[in-house]
Design a protein around this motif. Sequence first.
Motif, PDB file in Angstrom:
ATOM      1  N   ASP A 181      15.622  13.728  -9.459  1.00  0.00           N
ATOM      2  CA  ASP A 181      14.640  13.528  -8.390  1.00  0.00           C
ATOM      3  C   ASP A 181      13.246  13.990  -8.788  1.00  0.00           C
ATOM      4  N   SER A 182      13.137  14.785  -9.846  1.00  0.00           N
ATOM      5  CA  SER A 182      11.818  15.241 -10.285  1.00  0.00           C
ATOM      6  C   SER A 182      10.899  14.096 -10.657  1.00  0.00           C
ATOM      7  N   CYS A 183      11.454  12.949 -11.018  1.00  0.00           N
ATOM      8  CA  CYS A 183      10.591  11.820 -11.393  1.00  0.00           C
ATOM      9  C   CYS A 183      10.057  11.069 -10.176  1.00  0.00           C
ATOM     10  N   GLY A 184      10.641  11.299  -8.991  1.00  0.00           N
ATOM     11  CA  GLY A 184      10.089  10.749  -7.761  1.00  0.00           C
ATOM     12  C   GLY A 184      10.382   9.297  -7.471  1.00  0.00           C
ATOM     13  N   SER A 185      11.192   8.646  -8.294  1.00  0.00           N
ATOM     14  CA  SER A 185      11.429   7.214  -8.110  1.00  0.00           C
ATOM     15  C   SER A 185      12.056   6.904  -6.753  1.00  0.00           C
ATOM     16  N   SER A 186      13.076   7.654  -6.360  1.00  0.00           N
ATOM     17  CA  SER A 186      13.743   7.381  -5.085  1.00  0.00           C
ATOM     18  C   SER A 186      12.828   7.706  -3.898  1.00  0.00           C
ATOM     19  N   PHE A 187      11.949   8.671  -4.059  1.00  0.00           N
ATOM     20  CA  PHE A 187      10.963   8.977  -3.016  1.00  0.00           C
ATOM     21  C   PHE A 187      10.010   7.797  -2.820  1.00  0.00           C
ATOM     22  N   VAL A 188       9.566   7.210  -3.914  1.00  0.00           N
ATOM     23  CA  VAL A 188       8.678   6.043  -3.841  1.00  0.00           C
ATOM     24  C   VAL A 188       9.407   4.875  -3.193  1.00  0.00           C
ATOM     25  N   ASN A 189      10.666   4.649  -3.586  1.00  0.00           N
ATOM     26  CA  ASN A 189      11.434   3.546  -3.013  1.00  0.00           C
ATOM     27  C   ASN A 189      11.624   3.715  -1.510  1.00  0.00           C
ATOM     28  N   LEU A 190      11.974   4.921  -1.082  1.00  0.00           N
ATOM     29  CA  LEU A 190      12.176   5.161   0.344  1.00  0.00           C
ATOM     30  C   LEU A 190      10.870   4.938   1.114  1.00  0.00           C
ATOM     31  N   SER A 191       9.759   5.369   0.556  1.00  0.00           N
ATOM     32  CA  SER A 191       8.464   5.129   1.191  1.00  0.00           C
ATOM     33  C   SER A 191       8.234   3.626   1.384  1.00  0.00           C
ATOM     34  N   HIS A 192       8.577   2.862   0.371  1.00  0.00           N
ATOM     35  CA  HIS A 192       8.411   1.400   0.428  1.00  0.00           C
ATOM     36  C   HIS A 192       9.248   0.807   1.550  1.00  0.00           C
ATOM     37  N   TRP A 193      10.512   1.207   1.650  1.00  0.00           N
ATOM     38  CA  TRP A 193      11.390   0.630   2.660  1.00  0.00           C
ATOM     39  C   TRP A 193      11.012   1.067   4.073  1.00  0.00           C
ATOM     40  N   LEU A 194      10.579   2.300   4.240  1.00  0.00           N
ATOM     41  CA  LEU A 194      10.167   2.743   5.569  1.00  0.00           C
ATOM     42  C   LEU A 194       8.935   1.973   6.051  1.00  0.00           C
ATOM     43  N   TYR A 195       8.127   1.489   5.115  1.00  0.00           N
ATOM     44  CA  TYR A 195       6.900   0.769   5.454  1.00  0.00           C
ATOM     45  C   TYR A 195       7.134  -0.734   5.601  1.00  0.00           C
ATOM     46  N   THR A 196       8.042  -1.286   4.797  1.00  0.00           N
ATOM     47  CA  THR A 196       8.180  -2.751   4.760  1.00  0.00           C
ATOM     48  C   THR A 196       9.615  -3.236   4.905  1.00  0.00           C
ATOM     49  N   GLY A 197      10.589  -2.323   4.999  1.00  0.00           N
ATOM     50  CA  GLY A 197      11.987  -2.742   4.963  1.00  0.00           C
ATOM     51  C   GLY A 197      12.378  -3.626   6.142  1.00  0.00           C
ATOM     52  N   ASP A 198      13.298  -4.558   5.893  1.00  0.00           N
ATOM     53  CA  ASP A 198      13.831  -5.381   6.967  1.00  0.00           C
ATOM     54  C   ASP A 198      14.819  -4.561   7.804  1.00  0.00           C
ATOM     55  N   THR A 199      15.277  -5.160   8.880  1.00  0.00           N
ATOM     56  CA  THR A 199      16.140  -4.430   9.810  1.00  0.00           C
ATOM     57  C   THR A 199      17.408  -3.940   9.136  1.00  0.00           C
ATOM     58  N   TRP A 200      18.040  -4.796   8.335  1.00  0.00           N
ATOM     59  CA  TRP A 200      19.287  -4.374   7.686  1.00  0.00           C
ATOM     60  C   TRP A 200      19.042  -3.178   6.767  1.00  0.00           C
ATOM     61  N   THR A 201      17.979  -3.228   5.971  1.00  0.00           N
ATOM     62  CA  THR A 201      17.689  -2.128   5.046  1.00  0.00           C
ATOM     63  C   THR A 201      17.455  -0.832   5.813  1.00  0.00           C
ATOM     64  N   LEU A 202      16.676  -0.879   6.880  1.00  0.00           N
ATOM     65  CA  LEU A 202      16.386   0.329   7.650  1.00  0.00           C
ATOM     66  C   LEU A 202      17.630   0.859   8.352  1.00  0.00           C
ATOM     67  N   ASP A 203      18.548  -0.031   8.696  1.00  0.00           N
ATOM     68  CA  ASP A 203      19.795   0.398   9.340  1.00  0.00           C
ATOM     69  C   ASP A 203      20.838   0.882   8.339  1.00  0.00           C
ATOM     70  N   TRP A 214       0.816  -1.207   0.000  1.00  0.00           N
ATOM     71  CA  TRP A 214       0.000   0.000   0.000  1.00  0.00           C
ATOM     72  C   TRP A 214       0.856   1.266   0.000  1.00  0.00           C
ATOM     73  N   ALA A 215       1.925   1.287   0.764  1.00  0.00           N
ATOM     74  CA  ALA A 215       2.746   2.497   0.855  1.00  0.00           C
ATOM     75  C   ALA A 215       3.453   2.790  -0.460  1.00  0.00           C
ATOM     76  N   VAL A 216       4.058   1.790  -1.070  1.00  0.00           N
ATOM     77  CA  VAL A 216       4.768   2.043  -2.328  1.00  0.00           C
ATOM     78  C   VAL A 216       3.784   2.452  -3.421  1.00  0.00           C
ATOM     79  N   ASN A 217       2.614   1.810  -3.436  1.00  0.00           N
ATOM     80  CA  ASN A 217       1.609   2.164  -4.443  1.00  0.00           C
ATOM     81  C   ASN A 217       1.038   3.560  -4.193  1.00  0.00           C
ATOM     82  N   ARG A 218       0.744   3.873  -2.937  1.00  0.00           N
ATOM     83  CA  ARG A 218       0.218   5.190  -2.601  1.00  0.00           C
ATOM     84  C   ARG A 218       1.240   6.283  -2.906  1.00  0.00           C
TER      85      ARG A 218
END
Length: 294
Positions: A177-199, A80-84
Amino acid sequence: MTGPGTTGPGMTGAGPAGLGAAAELGRTSALAVECARRLAAHAAEHPDLFPAKPFDAGFFQSLGLVGAFGSPWASAGRLWAVNRAALWVFALDLQVDYVAKTRDEVAALAEECLAVAGGAAPRGPLAADLAALRDDLGGDPRWRDQLERVLIAMLQEWDWRESSATPALEEYLANADSCGSSFVNLSHWLYTGDTWTLDHLDVVREASDEVQHYLRLLNDLSTYDREARWGDANALTLGAGRDEVTRRMARHARTAAGLIAPIHATSPRTAVYLERQIGFNTGFYGVSDYWGEL
């Protein structure tokens, strides 16, 4: 109900060669359909942000597909987060490029969105939609910083447009960054990322930015005709040649692969997700585009 040569949901067993791969494709496609339905339902609740043109049925199906095939192991709820976030970036893009009539309007919108990302109450519908996403992600300050990069880059494109500037490819890509891809990716990881990714978000964000450079140029090559009609910033309309853009894409793909490779050992799903952003979109843009017609 099952047919000849199949097994029921959740069942395993012998079957024709290739059944496993086909079943996985079927599951991922069903996941994409569910994601698309959720996105379309959300958009229907906010018709001022998501008008039927260009947010047609194909748009939601396309967004559902990229989310599902990027993380096929996930549920629709986990996506939901990455899609939103992706949906919100498209709404932002529409507001900035087609609804706003002056740079001052864009700057005011950017100011409100940044304030909301930092915890302020929203005033307009775009900021309200952002606030809901912020609350789901917990208000991480890195997320606000990434959003600021998106908004600054969009304002830069307005400056280029108003001054009729033709930035060199290097300067143009520095504004990817105008295309927003990295913003979408970061949203995905903050919502679903494993411990290593978040660290280790600094590591995965570096790889994400390299993927974003590739996707910016892939989009430019694939959607040149539409973007020329709509007046969008595009490497080709700004003077870069197709051969130059293709060579640069290959360079970013190689660099991204080098950054992603070591991530496989510690967070294989994060690595696969990034690889699939390149692979899926390369195949997708060979046939279609996300936007519907205005």
